[in-house]
Scaffold this motif. Structure first.
Motif, PDB file in Angstrom:
ATOM      1  N   ALA A 115      -8.726 -13.814   2.600  1.00 61.07           N
ATOM      2  CA  ALA A 115      -7.901 -13.967   3.755  1.00 61.07           C
ATOM      3  C   ALA A 115      -7.474 -12.472   4.248  1.00 61.07           C
ATOM      4  N   VAL A 116      -7.239 -12.507   5.436  1.00 60.99           N
ATOM      5  CA  VAL A 116      -6.630 -11.394   6.110  1.00 60.99           C
ATOM      6  C   VAL A 116      -5.142 -11.572   6.289  1.00 60.99           C
ATOM      7  N   ALA A 121      -0.939   6.595  -6.307  1.00 67.82           N
ATOM      8  CA  ALA A 121      -2.299   6.267  -6.000  1.00 67.82           C
ATOM      9  C   ALA A 121      -2.832   7.229  -4.899  1.00 67.82           C
ATOM     10  N   LEU A 122      -4.111   7.281  -4.764  1.00 73.53           N
ATOM     11  CA  LEU A 122      -4.797   7.934  -3.663  1.00 73.53           C
ATOM     12  C   LEU A 122      -4.610   7.204  -2.331  1.00 73.53           C
ATOM     13  N   LYS A 123      -5.044   5.657  -2.740  1.00 65.63           N
ATOM     14  CA  LYS A 123      -5.036   4.814  -1.640  1.00 65.63           C
ATOM     15  C   LYS A 123      -5.139   3.490  -2.327  1.00 65.63           C
ATOM     16  N   GLU A 124      -5.456   2.505  -1.514  1.00 74.53           N
ATOM     17  CA  GLU A 124      -5.666   1.089  -2.004  1.00 74.53           C
ATOM     18  C   GLU A 124      -7.173   0.967  -2.447  1.00 74.53           C
ATOM     19  N   SER A 125      -7.492   0.261  -3.375  1.00 74.19           N
ATOM     20  CA  SER A 125      -8.645   0.225  -3.656  1.00 74.19           C
ATOM     21  C   SER A 125      -9.658  -0.669  -2.948  1.00 74.19           C
ATOM     22  N   PHE A 126      -9.035  -1.529  -2.222  1.00 75.36           N
ATOM     23  CA  PHE A 126      -9.718  -2.477  -1.167  1.00 75.36           C
ATOM     24  C   PHE A 126      -8.669  -2.930  -0.249  1.00 75.36           C
ATOM     25  N   ASP A 127      -8.899  -3.650   0.814  1.00 71.88           N
ATOM     26  CA  ASP A 127      -7.905  -4.293   1.762  1.00 71.88           C
ATOM     27  C   ASP A 127      -7.297  -5.114   1.185  1.00 71.88           C
ATOM     28  N   GLY A 161      -4.939  -3.683  -5.111  1.00 72.30           N
ATOM     29  CA  GLY A 161      -5.392  -2.697  -6.348  1.00 72.30           C
ATOM     30  C   GLY A 161      -4.959  -1.111  -5.922  1.00 72.30           C
ATOM     31  N   ALA A 162      -5.163  -0.433  -6.602  1.00 73.44           N
ATOM     32  CA  ALA A 162      -4.827   0.827  -6.382  1.00 73.44           C
ATOM     33  C   ALA A 162      -6.172   1.653  -6.934  1.00 73.44           C
ATOM     34  N   ILE A 163      -6.095   3.150  -6.378  1.00 76.22           N
ATOM     35  CA  ILE A 163      -7.212   4.088  -6.769  1.00 76.22           C
ATOM     36  C   ILE A 163      -6.143   5.268  -7.376  1.00 76.22           C
ATOM     37  N   PHE A 164      -6.919   5.629  -8.443  1.00 77.15           N
ATOM     38  CA  PHE A 164      -6.037   6.858  -9.253  1.00 77.15           C
ATOM     39  C   PHE A 164      -7.371   7.689  -9.808  1.00 77.15           C
ATOM     40  N   GLU A 165      -7.177   9.080  -9.276  1.00 74.52           N
ATOM     41  CA  GLU A 165      -8.203   9.807  -9.645  1.00 74.52           C
ATOM     42  C   GLU A 165      -9.635   9.082  -9.457  1.00 74.52           C
ATOM     43  N   GLY A 166      -9.921   8.652  -8.317  1.00 71.99           N
ATOM     44  CA  GLY A 166     -11.234   8.021  -7.960  1.00 71.99           C
ATOM     45  C   GLY A 166     -11.304   6.511  -8.671  1.00 71.99           C
ATOM     46  N   VAL A 194       0.823  -1.295  -0.075  1.00 67.10           N
ATOM     47  CA  VAL A 194      -0.021   0.062   0.040  1.00 67.10           C
ATOM     48  C   VAL A 194       0.829   1.002  -0.164  1.00 67.10           C
ATOM     49  N   ARG A 195       1.979   1.045   0.924  1.00 63.93           N
ATOM     50  CA  ARG A 195       2.829   2.445   0.895  1.00 63.93           C
ATOM     51  C   ARG A 195       3.512   2.807  -0.651  1.00 63.93           C
TER      52      ARG A 195
END
Length: 341
Positions: free
Chosen positions: A192-193, A172-178, A208-213, A164-165
């Motif tokens: 799995a966690v 990326a804005l953040k991860e797109s899911f855990d 996955g990543a989020i880019f511009e939403g 994620v980092r």
């Protein structure tokens, strides 16, 4: 005409066809899709001849800055209902996902219909939307390679954090899911966690990543033994043949059947315990999906994942996932190889 204006126009045509005066949106990404403003607390977006968004006081600054639709400060539910009635609204369409508590407040005030007008619009991605999904995928895949998973000695949850980092560092804005990092027997759990344990074999990473939403989604499984490789080969065959089979006009369920039949023919049909794929965009799970129950016709502009898997309880699991953009055929987004070595 702006794309957002085109979406509004299409929804207004649907309303007119069904003789409904207005359409209420509350789901954050639906409001964002139609207006370019994503609520941070709550908002009521009313699509009608003169669309309006009722935004919370906390959101007024960002809403006025970003929204392509007129914004009004939300005072109370009663005030909003009165203003809609004053505007002549008697028939109101709602999203199927509208909270029941909100529906209860509306059912005695308007004639209510549950409609998926917005979902129909969001099924087909514009070239700009596909560009953003592609960029999100490129960021995610670049970050995965930088993670150097095969030589990583960290614990599952540490590696998930590092991935994620890296994605955020790469734009990326953040991860797109855990993020999922599952190894050893944990890989037989589709969701799995990540835990405290050091990496075992095999290693499954779903990220996955989020880019511009907009979201991306990939999965890779690294295998080490002959038994693991055998399962990996079956899943890879289902993955590749399902992608090759995709074309406009077919039903989504037919693509699921391609992948499922291959896995079933090898004797693992009962170990493939989820659908073959899902659409993505502003949300990580959108419609339609490659599912036995989804008979939606495939169209150009759809963006859908292909992710067959086999899960052997208590032993290990293998899933391989790519996202495809459909333009007469399925075009895989990104260039990360299935086999990581």
């Amino acid at each position: 005409m702006l794309i957002m204006d085109l979406h509004l126009d299409n929804i207004l045509k649907d309303l007119q066809k069904d003789d409904i005066q207005a359409y209420l949106l509350t789901q954050f990404t639906n409001v964002e899709y139609i207006s370019n403003y994503k609520p941070t607390s709550f908002a009521f977006c009313i699509i009608k001849d003169d669309p309006i968004i009722y935004a919370s006081s906390m959101d007024m600054e960002i809403a006025n800055k970003n929204s392509k639709i007129d914004v009004r400060k939300y005072e109370s539910f009663e005030v909003m209902v009165r203003e809609l009635k004053d505007d002549g609204i008697k028939d109101l369409a709602i999203e199927p996902t509208l909270p029941f508590s909100t529906y209860e407040k509306l059912e005695n005030e308007f004639t209510i219909s549950s409609k998926t007008y917005i979902d129909k619009q969001r099924m087909i991605k514009t070239p700009l939307e596909i560009d953003k999904i592609t960029k999100a995928t490129e960021i995610a895949q670049k970050s995965f390679l930088e993670l150097d998973i095969l030589n990583n000695t960290g614990a599952e949850k540490e590696i998930a954090f590092d991935l994620v980092r890296l994605m955020i560092g790469n734009g990326a804005l953040k991860e797109s899911f855990d993020t999922i990092v599952a190894s050893g027997s944990s890989s037989s759990l589709p969701h799995a966690v990540p835990g405290d344990k050091q990496l075992m074999q095999p290693i499954l990473v779903d990220w996955g990543a989020i880019f511009e939403g907009y979201c991306s989604d990939n999965t890779r499984t690294m295998v080490y033994t002959e038994a693991q490789q055998e399962i990996w080969d079956i899943v890879a065959e289902a993955h590749d043949k399902a992608i090759k089979a995709i074309k406009p006009g077919l039903k989504c369920s037919e693509i699921d059947k391609v992948a499922r039949d291959i896995i079933t023919d090898y004797g693992y049909g009962d170990k493939f315990i989820h659908s073959t794929g899902h659409s993505l965009g502003l949300d990580i799970h959108e419609t339609p999906g490659f599912s036995l129950r989804d008979d939606t016709k495939i169209e150009n502009g759809m963006v859908i994942t292909v992710e067959p898997g086999i899960y052997l309880k208590g032993e290990f699991g293998v899933r391989l996932e790519d996202t495809v953009a459909i333009n007469n055929k399925a075009n895989v987004i990104g260039d990360l190889p299935l086999m990581i070595d």
